[in-house]
Design an enzyme around this catalytic site. Structure first.
Site, PDB file in Angstrom:
ATOM      1  N   CYS A  29     -53.253   4.063  19.528  1.00  0.00           N
ATOM      2  CA  CYS A  29     -52.835   3.765  18.144  1.00  0.00           C
ATOM      3  C   CYS A  29     -51.533   2.960  18.024  1.00  0.00           C
ATOM      4  O   CYS A  29     -51.506   1.934  17.346  1.00  0.00           O
ATOM      5  CB  CYS A  29     -52.680   5.065  17.364  1.00  0.00           C
ATOM      6  SG  CYS A  29     -54.241   5.929  17.192  1.00  0.00           S
ATOM      7  N   LYS A  74     -51.311  11.071  27.328  1.00  0.00           N
ATOM      8  CA  LYS A  74     -50.660  12.336  26.953  1.00  0.00           C
ATOM      9  C   LYS A  74     -51.215  13.431  27.849  1.00  0.00           C
ATOM     10  O   LYS A  74     -52.348  13.298  28.330  1.00  0.00           O
ATOM     11  CB  LYS A  74     -51.048  12.719  25.524  1.00  0.00           C
ATOM     12  CG  LYS A  74     -50.158  12.263  24.449  1.00  0.00           C
ATOM     13  CD  LYS A  74     -50.645  12.865  23.153  1.00  0.00           C
ATOM     14  CE  LYS A  74     -49.962  12.207  21.976  1.00  0.00           C
ATOM     15  NZ  LYS A  74     -50.501  12.665  20.718  1.00  0.00           N
ATOM     16  N   LYS A  86       0.836  -1.217   0.000  1.00  0.00           N
ATOM     17  CA  LYS A  86       0.000   0.000   0.000  1.00  0.00           C
ATOM     18  C   LYS A  86       0.866   1.260   0.000  1.00  0.00           C
ATOM     19  O   LYS A  86       0.578   2.235  -0.694  1.00  0.00           O
ATOM     20  CB  LYS A  86      -0.928   0.001   1.223  1.00  0.00           C
ATOM     21  CG  LYS A  86      -2.050  -1.026   1.119  1.00  0.00           C
ATOM     22  CD  LYS A  86      -3.087  -0.861   2.216  1.00  0.00           C
ATOM     23  CE  LYS A  86      -4.137  -1.948   2.070  1.00  0.00           C
ATOM     24  NZ  LYS A  86      -5.251  -1.818   2.976  1.00  0.00           N
ATOM     25  N   LYS A 115     -21.360   7.726  16.221  1.00  0.00           N
ATOM     26  CA  LYS A 115     -20.996   6.830  15.117  1.00  0.00           C
ATOM     27  C   LYS A 115     -21.760   5.506  15.223  1.00  0.00           C
ATOM     28  O   LYS A 115     -22.353   5.035  14.250  1.00  0.00           O
ATOM     29  CB  LYS A 115     -19.477   6.591  15.155  1.00  0.00           C
ATOM     30  CG  LYS A 115     -18.964   5.691  14.074  1.00  0.00           C
ATOM     31  CD  LYS A 115     -19.085   6.313  12.716  1.00  0.00           C
ATOM     32  CE  LYS A 115     -19.168   5.240  11.668  1.00  0.00           C
ATOM     33  NZ  LYS A 115     -19.518   5.757  10.360  1.00  0.00           N
ATOM     34  N   LYS A 121     -51.576  -0.762  19.210  1.00  0.00           N
ATOM     35  CA  LYS A 121     -52.598  -1.486  18.439  1.00  0.00           C
ATOM     36  C   LYS A 121     -52.112  -1.740  17.007  1.00  0.00           C
ATOM     37  O   LYS A 121     -52.238  -2.851  16.484  1.00  0.00           O
ATOM     38  CB  LYS A 121     -53.881  -0.635  18.415  1.00  0.00           C
ATOM     39  CG  LYS A 121     -54.982  -1.154  17.520  1.00  0.00           C
ATOM     40  CD  LYS A 121     -56.241  -0.315  17.667  1.00  0.00           C
ATOM     41  CE  LYS A 121     -56.214   0.980  16.879  1.00  0.00           C
ATOM     42  NZ  LYS A 121     -56.256   0.823  15.431  1.00  0.00           N
ATOM     43  N   HIS A 134     -29.055   3.196  10.810  1.00  0.00           N
ATOM     44  CA  HIS A 134     -29.124   2.896   9.375  1.00  0.00           C
ATOM     45  C   HIS A 134     -29.467   1.421   9.160  1.00  0.00           C
ATOM     46  O   HIS A 134     -30.282   1.079   8.299  1.00  0.00           O
ATOM     47  CB  HIS A 134     -27.802   3.247   8.679  1.00  0.00           C
ATOM     48  CG  HIS A 134     -27.428   4.691   8.849  1.00  0.00           C
ATOM     49  ND1 HIS A 134     -26.159   5.174   8.649  1.00  0.00           N
ATOM     50  CD2 HIS A 134     -28.160   5.756   9.235  1.00  0.00           C
ATOM     51  CE1 HIS A 134     -26.134   6.473   8.898  1.00  0.00           C
ATOM     52  NE2 HIS A 134     -27.341   6.841   9.262  1.00  0.00           N
ATOM     53  N   ASN A 137     -24.843   4.075  12.709  1.00  0.00           N
ATOM     54  CA  ASN A 137     -24.841   2.825  11.948  1.00  0.00           C
ATOM     55  C   ASN A 137     -25.929   1.869  12.432  1.00  0.00           C
ATOM     56  O   ASN A 137     -26.539   1.151  11.624  1.00  0.00           O
ATOM     57  CB  ASN A 137     -23.457   2.169  11.994  1.00  0.00           C
ATOM     58  CG  ASN A 137     -22.535   2.791  10.945  1.00  0.00           C
ATOM     59  OD1 ASN A 137     -22.992   3.483  10.040  1.00  0.00           O
ATOM     60  ND2 ASN A 137     -21.245   2.579  11.074  1.00  0.00           N
TER      61      ASN A 137
END
Ligand code: NAD
Length: 437
Positions: free
Chosen positions: A268, A324, A35, A210, A271, A217, A214
Site C-alpha cells: 500500500c 511484516k 528596549k 526543538k 503504491k 511543523h 520545528n
C-alpha cells in the site's frame, strides 16, 4: 528565584513578564538601550496578546526591571537565562555568535563566584552546541568546572508568536537538558506554577527536540498544502478531505509511524505515494514531498545495505522476508529489496521467515518474489538455530519469538545488524549495530 534574562526580544520579554508573574525577581539584560528603557517604563518592547498588561503589572510590583549592565545582573541572580537571537548564518547554519558572546559575558561575571549559579540556554541551538561549544566557553571565562558550583542547562522554548503568553502558561511540555542535578533542580524551580509535564534529558536530546519540532511543523504545513494542490487539481475539496484526515488519531495524528526503524514497504504505502505523485505530474502540480518520501525510503534501504557491506562479504542470515511479521505478503517488502541487493553484490545469504511457505504462494505475491529473487526457495532456511550457527552476520528484520530466542542464545560473538531497534538484541552480547541508532 533571582533570574537574569539575556535578550529582551520575543522570547525574553515574554519570559521576563511571565516569570515575574510567577513571583520570581527578574532582571532583563539587552544591548538595546531602547528596549531596556521601555521595560523600565513598564512598556513591552514587543507586541503580543496580553503582554502589555503583564509587563506594566510586573514592573509595578518591582519584580521585573531591565539593565544594560550584564555583569551586575548576573551577580545579583541565581540563574541566568539566555534568549538572544540565533539567526541563520551565510552558510545556512545557525549563527551562535550572540549566544557565545553572552555565555562568555556571564562566565566572566561569575569568575571568583561564591554562590552557586545555573546558566539556562533558551535560544534555539543545533544539537551538540551546549556541550561542545557553550560549556567550554563558560568554563574558560568563569574559571569554574561545570557541575560543581556552576551549572549549565539547555531548556528549549516552544512558544508561538501571537499566543506566547498562553503558551508560556500551557506549554506542550518543559524539557530540561541538564548535565547535573543542581542545574535540573534550578530549571525546574523556575517553572513551579506552570502546569505541564517536565522531562529531564541530556542537553543534546533537548536541543534536538526543538529542531525536530520545528522541522515537523514545517513538514506538516508543506504536506497539507501539497496535498491540497494535488486534490484540487482533481476537483476534490481539499479542506474537507484534510479535516476528515486529521480525525484519525490512531494512525494519522498520533505517535504511529514515528519510531525509527526500517524502510516502509508492502502493498500500500509505496503504491499510494506513487499514485499521488502520478496525479500531480499529470496535472503539472509540484509534489516534492511525496516524491521525497519515496527517495528518503530508498536512502534508508541504502543505509542498511552499507551497514552490511561494512562488515565485509561474510555469510549472512536475514530474519524476516515478508513486509511484516506474521504474513506471507512479499509485495514490495523492503526485506526482499535488501535481500535482492545483497545477493546481487555476492553475499552468501540465507533467509528465515516461517510464514513464507513457497508452496503456498500464489498470484501477484508469487510473481513478485519470483521476479525479484527467482531462486529464493533455495535460500530459505527452516532451522533458525542452524542458520544462526552458519552465519557471521545476522540481519534482523523480524522473527517469531522462538527464532529470536535462537538469535539471543547463539548470536553473541557474531555481528547483529538490527533493522528494527530491538532492545533484547542490543543487550545480548553480540557485536550489535543499529541502522540509524
Ligand atoms: N520568537 C519565537 O517565537 C521563538 C520561539 C522559540 C524559540 N525561539 C528562539 O529564541 C531565541 C530568541 O528569539 P527571539 O525571537 O526572542 O529573538 P529577538 O531577535 O526578538 O531577540 C533577541 C534579543 O537579544 C538581544 N541581544 C543580542 N545580543 C545581546 C547581548 N550580547 N546581550 C543581551 N542581549 C542581546 C537583541 O538586542 C534582541 O533584543 C532564538 O534562538 C529563537 O530561535 C524563538
Amino acid at each position: 528565584m533571582k533570574v537574569a534574562i539575556f535578550g529582551l526580544g520575543y522570547v525574553g520579554a515574554v519570559s521576563g513578564a511571565c516569570f515575574a508573574e510567577l513571583g520570581h525577581e527578574v532582571v532583563g539584560v539587552d544591548v538595546s538601550r531602547a528596549k531596556v528603557d521601555m521595560i523600565n517604563r513598564g512598556e513591552s518592547p514587543i507586541v503580543e496578546e496580553a503582554i502589555a498588561d503583564l509587563t506594566v503589572a510586573a514592573v509595578k510590583t518591582g519584580l521585573f526591571r531591565a539593565t544594560l549592565d550584564a555583569a551586575a545582573a548576573v551577580k545579583a541572580s541565581d540563574v541566568s537565562l539566555v534568549s538572544v537571537g540565533t539567526p541563520t548564518a551565510a552558510d545556512g547554519t545557525p549563527d551562535l555568535a550572540y549566544v557565545e558572546a553572552v555565555v562568555r559575558e556571564i562566565g566572566e561575571a561569575l569568575a571568583g563566584m561564591v554562590h552557586p549559579h545555573t546558566v539556562i540556554i533558551r535560544s534555539t541551538v543545533p544539537p551538540g552546541a551546549t556541550l561542545e561549544r557553550l560549556a567550554p566557553i563558560l568554563e574558560k571565562a568563569s574559571g569554574e568546572t561545570l557541575g560543581e558550583r556552576l551549572h549549565l542547562v539547555f531548556n528549549p522554548e516552544f512558544l508561538r508568536e501571537g499566543k506566547s503568553v498562553k503558551d508560556f502558561h500551557r506549554p506542550p511540555f518543559t524539557i530540561i537538558g541538564a548535565m547535573s542535578d543542581r542545574g535540573y533542580d534550578d530549571a525546574r524551580r523556575l517553572y513551579a506554577g506552570v502546569e505541564c509535564e517536565i522531562i529531564r534529558t541530556d542537553p543534546g536530546v533537548a536541543e534536538s527536540i526543538k529542531l525536530l519540532s520545528n522541522a515537523w511543523h514545517g513538514l506538516k504545513v508543506a504536506f497539507a498544502n501539497e496535498a491540497a494542490r494535488i486534490l484540487v487539481a482533481r476537483g476534490i475539496e481539499p479542506r474537507a478531505a484534510l479535516e476528515i484526515f486529521t480525525r484519525d488519531t490512531v494512525l494519522n495524528i498520533s505517535p504511529a509511524y514515528l519510531t525509527p526503524g526500517f524502510a516502509f514497504g508492502g502493498s500500500c504505502l509505496p503504491k499510494d505515494l506513487r499514485a499521488m505523485v502520478s496525479i500531480a505530474e499529470a496535472r503539472q502540480v509540484a509534489a516534492p514531498i511525496m516524491k521525497a518520501a519515496l527517495a528518503s525510503n530508498e536512502a534508508h534501504l541504502a543505509t542498511a545495505i552499507s551497514a552490511v557491506r561494512a562488515c565485509g562479504r561474510r555469510p549472512a542470515v536475514l530474519f524476516g522476508l515478508a513486509f511484516k511479521p506474521g504474513t506471507d505478503d512479499l509485495r514490495e517488502s523492503p526485506f526482499v529489496a535488501l535481500a535482492e541487493r545483497l545477493i546481487g553484490k555476492g553475499y552468501p545469504l540465507r533467509i528465515v521467515d516461517p510464514f513464507v511457505d513457497a508452496s503456498r504462494l500464489m498470484g501477484k505475491n508469487k510473481a513478485y518474489i519470483e521476479g525479484e529473487i527467482p531462486h529464493f526457495v533455495e535460500l530459505m532456511a527452516t532451522d533458525a538455530e542452524q542458520a544462526v550457527d552458519e552465519a557471521e552476520i545476522i540481519i534482523f528484520g523480524h522473527a517469531t519469538s522462538i527464532d529470536k530466542g535462537a538469535i539471543l542464545e547463539r548470536g553473541p560473538g557474531k555481528i547483529i545488524i538490527d533493522l528494527t531497534g530491538d532492545e533484547d538484541l542490543a543487550a545480548c552480547g553480540a557485536d550489535y549495530r543499529g541502522v540509524a541508532w
